[in-house]
Write an enzyme that holds these catalytic residues in place. Structure first.
Site, mmCIF file in Angstrom:
data_model
loop_
_atom_site.group_PDB
_atom_site.id
_atom_site.type_symbol
_atom_site.label_atom_id
_atom_site.label_comp_id
_atom_site.label_asym_id
_atom_site.label_seq_id
_atom_site.Cartn_x
_atom_site.Cartn_y
_atom_site.Cartn_z
ATOM 1 N N SER A 28 71.431 61.914 64.419
ATOM 2 C CA SER A 28 70.341 62.005 63.431
ATOM 3 C C SER A 28 70.722 62.919 62.275
ATOM 4 O O SER A 28 69.922 63.166 61.385
ATOM 5 C CB SER A 28 69.069 62.529 64.112
ATOM 6 O OG SER A 28 69.330 63.747 64.776
ATOM 7 N N ASN A 115 64.399 70.562 72.575
ATOM 8 C CA ASN A 115 63.085 69.904 72.521
ATOM 9 C C ASN A 115 62.033 70.760 71.820
ATOM 10 O O ASN A 115 61.281 70.277 70.974
ATOM 11 C CB ASN A 115 62.623 69.528 73.928
ATOM 12 C CG ASN A 115 63.543 68.499 74.561
ATOM 13 O OD1 ASN A 115 64.391 67.931 73.878
ATOM 14 N ND2 ASN A 115 63.398 68.268 75.854
ATOM 15 N N THR A 160 31.147 46.828 38.862
ATOM 16 C CA THR A 160 31.140 46.472 40.282
ATOM 17 C C THR A 160 31.657 45.041 40.313
ATOM 18 O O THR A 160 31.393 44.265 39.387
ATOM 19 C CB THR A 160 29.726 46.536 40.905
ATOM 20 O OG1 THR A 160 28.872 45.631 40.199
ATOM 21 C CG2 THR A 160 29.122 47.931 40.810
ATOM 22 N N HIS A 161 32.438 44.723 41.326
ATOM 23 C CA HIS A 161 33.102 43.405 41.398
ATOM 24 C C HIS A 161 34.003 43.186 40.182
ATOM 25 O O HIS A 161 34.284 42.037 39.826
ATOM 26 C CB HIS A 161 32.099 42.252 41.506
ATOM 27 C CG HIS A 161 30.969 42.499 42.464
ATOM 28 N ND1 HIS A 161 31.025 42.125 43.787
ATOM 29 C CD2 HIS A 161 29.776 43.110 42.292
ATOM 30 C CE1 HIS A 161 29.902 42.481 44.390
ATOM 31 N NE2 HIS A 161 29.132 43.099 43.506
ATOM 32 N N SER A 282 60.750 45.866 28.015
ATOM 33 C CA SER A 282 61.328 44.671 28.610
ATOM 34 C C SER A 282 62.633 44.355 27.888
ATOM 35 O O SER A 282 62.738 44.537 26.675
ATOM 36 C CB SER A 282 60.356 43.500 28.464
ATOM 37 O OG SER A 282 61.070 42.279 28.525
ATOM 38 N N LYS A 288 56.928 44.339 24.573
ATOM 39 C CA LYS A 288 56.350 44.826 25.818
ATOM 40 C C LYS A 288 56.463 46.334 26.006
ATOM 41 O O LYS A 288 57.464 46.951 25.676
ATOM 42 C CB LYS A 288 57.046 44.158 27.023
ATOM 43 C CG LYS A 288 56.780 42.679 27.158
ATOM 44 C CD LYS A 288 55.429 42.358 27.753
ATOM 45 C CE LYS A 288 55.266 42.831 29.156
ATOM 46 N NZ LYS A 288 55.430 41.789 30.161
ATOM 47 N N ASN A 290 55.565 48.367 29.396
ATOM 48 C CA ASN A 290 55.086 48.119 30.754
ATOM 49 C C ASN A 290 54.678 49.401 31.476
ATOM 50 O O ASN A 290 55.366 50.420 31.366
ATOM 51 C CB ASN A 290 56.168 47.406 31.574
ATOM 52 C CG ASN A 290 56.470 46.024 31.018
ATOM 53 O OD1 ASN A 290 55.588 45.356 30.488
ATOM 54 N ND2 ASN A 290 57.721 45.613 31.114
ATOM 55 N N GLU A 295 52.536 50.988 38.272
ATOM 56 C CA GLU A 295 52.777 49.925 39.253
ATOM 57 C C GLU A 295 53.480 50.470 40.490
ATOM 58 O O GLU A 295 53.175 50.089 41.623
ATOM 59 C CB GLU A 295 53.618 48.819 38.623
ATOM 60 C CG GLU A 295 52.894 48.068 37.517
ATOM 61 C CD GLU A 295 53.841 47.170 36.736
ATOM 62 O OE1 GLU A 295 54.361 47.627 35.700
ATOM 63 O OE2 GLU A 295 54.086 46.046 37.170
ATOM 64 N N TYR A 322 59.346 64.944 76.403
ATOM 65 C CA TYR A 322 60.190 64.460 75.322
ATOM 66 C C TYR A 322 60.937 63.194 75.743
ATOM 67 O O TYR A 322 61.412 63.071 76.865
ATOM 68 C CB TYR A 322 61.218 65.536 74.929
ATOM 69 C CG TYR A 322 62.172 65.081 73.835
ATOM 70 C CD1 TYR A 322 61.827 65.183 72.498
ATOM 71 C CD2 TYR A 322 63.402 64.511 74.159
ATOM 72 C CE1 TYR A 322 62.685 64.743 71.494
ATOM 73 C CE2 TYR A 322 64.270 64.073 73.163
ATOM 74 C CZ TYR A 322 63.907 64.187 71.841
ATOM 75 O OH TYR A 322 64.746 63.750 70.856
ATOM 76 N N GLN A 327 63.054 60.954 68.217
ATOM 77 C CA GLN A 327 63.963 61.250 67.109
ATOM 78 C C GLN A 327 63.673 60.324 65.919
ATOM 79 O O GLN A 327 64.037 60.622 64.791
ATOM 80 C CB GLN A 327 65.415 61.089 67.574
ATOM 81 C CG GLN A 327 66.442 61.364 66.504
ATOM 82 C CD GLN A 327 67.834 61.536 67.097
ATOM 83 O OE1 GLN A 327 68.132 62.570 67.682
ATOM 84 N NE2 GLN A 327 68.663 60.512 66.975
HETATM 85 N N1 ARG Z 1 67.796 65.227 67.491
HETATM 86 C C1 ARG Z 1 66.798 65.298 68.499
HETATM 87 C C2 ARG Z 1 65.462 64.792 67.949
HETATM 88 O O1 ARG Z 1 65.317 64.713 66.801
HETATM 89 C C3 ARG Z 1 66.623 66.703 68.976
HETATM 90 C C4 ARG Z 1 66.075 66.830 70.346
HETATM 91 C C5 ARG Z 1 67.072 66.346 71.342
HETATM 92 N N2 ARG Z 1 66.643 66.598 72.676
HETATM 93 C C6 ARG Z 1 67.192 66.012 73.707
HETATM 94 N N3 ARG Z 1 66.699 66.285 74.861
HETATM 95 N N4 ARG Z 1 68.153 65.133 73.586
HETATM 96 O O2 ARG Z 1 64.567 64.462 68.677
#
Ligand code: ARG
Length: 463
Positions: A28, A115, A160-161, A282, A288, A290, A295, A322, A327
């Site tokens: 991650s 955790n 309204t509407h 544009s 134009k 825009n 948007e 957990y 993650q």
């Molecule tokens: N990268 C993990 C997460 O975002 C951290 C926690 C990992 N804990 C574990 N027991 N593998 O959740």
């Protein structure tokens, strides 16, 4: 062929390193590096507490603190080498700490787990976003107040509407969004208060046998108190869901306003002119201009709501405590927060820059028989008609004006008397849009006097 080496943090029982695909799905670090500052703040608080409790020595705590500050400056300076093999921000920081200070780094993780660490980091990150969202909403409210104050008595059609209903004031319309944003701020504040308990020290799920002081770390990190149940502490992500919920509602408000700006800035309406700074051209149609920012703001709710649905779906059905599923909480929350902050800032910029076209607003306010209700009310008040009869008579007058191709104030008194003999010249006083809005003085009404009171009230609130 060399086997990939075991993970330095948890590889003790492993004979082989992970497959490349395992590493790819598991890591991650590509996104959770955004929580580096929070991770280091959490670790510093934890190390100081471990030393205060005599669990690690003061000299180890000093080395950890100095080392963590070095890691933070490397990350902020862009020289830190992030490694996917080290999975996440927690292990990247700890591994680098080990390189920098050696053995004491290994004592940092005493009495905690990734955790509670990740729950703490993520809460700190989301808390910052709640504060940023509040600031963004309030900045936009201030820009709206300036518009409302300038145009407290400018008339425009109220719809309204999306059909002309009754005249309102520009200031009143602006203040409607000030109210919505005020509730958005309230939602972020409420969610922040519930979020603000520290999970640190819940450890993996069961708490720890070390004599940690959770009040101390909670206080150091600006939490009101520690969480009261260790299982809940590491399993809870409803703080992020609440943030996303509040963000979705706020984005919905922005989307509605953005849609109005798109309509209002069109050649058919010409209610507002958006600035060049918040418009685009544009490449093929030279005429134009825009409303792209509007948007995009209108569209941002898609990904913000998407993040909320995604996280709710991830969390649904997860057993305590957990699971790695969790993650998946971060990436889309980060994206949703970025999207919301950008939408708020862009809307603030557009509102500050935009110019209401007072003449077009007034012309539109008077068309479409917008004062028909005023006429009906006059018949009730001055001629003593029951409202239903007044409504009917007014309908006949609208039909007459329509057949003549004119507006209600253009009818003659004779025309009026044909429909109801009790009508006098006095009726023309209520057919003008200025009189119409000025008469709507009920609390919360569109009369300029009421709008100015609300502007003053909000100026007071916003300080
Ligand atoms: N990268 C993990 C997460 O975002 C951290 C926690 C990992 N804990 C574990 N027991 N593998 O959740």
């Amino acid at each position: 062929m060399t086997e990939k080496s075991q993970n330095a943090m948890w590889g003790g029982r492993f004979a082989a390193g992970p497959d490349a695909i395992m590493e790819a799905i598991n890591a991650s670090i590509a996104y959770d590096q955004r929580m580096a500052a929070q991770d280091i703040a959490g670790s510093r608080a934890h190390a100081a507490m471990l030393a205060a409790q005599g669990i690690i020595t003061d000299s180890d705590a000093d080395a950890i603190r100095e080392g963590l500050l070095t890691v933070l400056s490397e990350i902020e300076g862009g020289t830190f080498q992030f490694s996917a093999a080290l999975e996440d921000i927690h292990m990247n920081v700890e591994a680098r700490l080990k390189e920098l200070i050696g053995e004491p780094a290994g004592r940092l993780h005493t009495g905690r787990s990734r955790n509670d660490q990740v729950a703490t980091d993520f809460k700190l990150w989301v808390r910052d976003q709640m504060d940023a969202a509040i600031a963004g909403c309030e900045a936009l409210q201030r820009a709206l107040l300036t518009q409302a104050e300038a145009g407290a008595d400018w008339v425009m059609p109220g719809f309204t509407h999306l059909q002309t209903a009754q005249p309102v004031t520009w200031g009143h319309h602006m203040m409607a969004y000030v109210e919505m944003l005020g509730r958005d701020v309230g939602r972020f504040r409420d969610a922040r208060a519930r979020l603000n308990e520290s999970p640190l020290g819940a450890a993996a799920l069961a708490g720890t046998g070390f004599a940690i002081d959770r009040d101390m770390t909670a206080q150091a990190l600006g939490f009101d108190r520690p969480t009261a149940n260790s299982l809940d502490s590491v399993a809870d992500r409803d703080f992020a869901l609440e943030f996303l919920g509040a963000a979705t509602i706020c984005a919905m408000h922005l989307s509605r306003f953005a849609e109005e700006l798109v309509i209002w800035s069109s050649a058919q309406f010409r209610f507002v002119a958006l600035s060049d700074r918040f418009s685009t051209g544009s490449s093929i149609m030279p005429q134009k201009k825009n409303p792209d920012a509007a948007e995009l703001i209108r569209a941002k709710i898609g990904r913000i709501l998407g993040a909320q649905v995604a996280l709710l779906t991830v969390m649904k059905g997860l057993p305590l405590a957990y699971s790695k599923d969790m993650q998946e909480d971060k990436e889309q929350t980060f994206d949703a927060a970025d999207s919301l902050m950008l939408a708020l800032a862009a809307m603030e910029g557009m509102v500050k820059d935009m110019t209401a076209n007072r003449e077009s607003l007034a012309a539109a306010a008077g068309s479409g028989f917008s004062t028909a209700t005023d006429l009906a009310d006059w018949l009730v008040r001055e001629a003593g008609l029951p409202f239903r009869d007044a409504h009917h008579a007014t309908g006949a007058l609208v039909a007459l004006a329509e057949s003549k191709g004119c507006d209600l104030p253009d009818l003659t008194l004779a025309d009026m008397k044909d429909v109801n003999d009790a009508i006098t010249d006095d009726v023309f006083n209520v057919l003008g849009v200025d009189n119409s809005v000025a008469s709507r003085t009920s609390y919360g009404g569109t009369a300029p006097v009421r709008v100015r009171e609300q502007v003053a009230r909000w100026r007071d609130i916003l300080g």
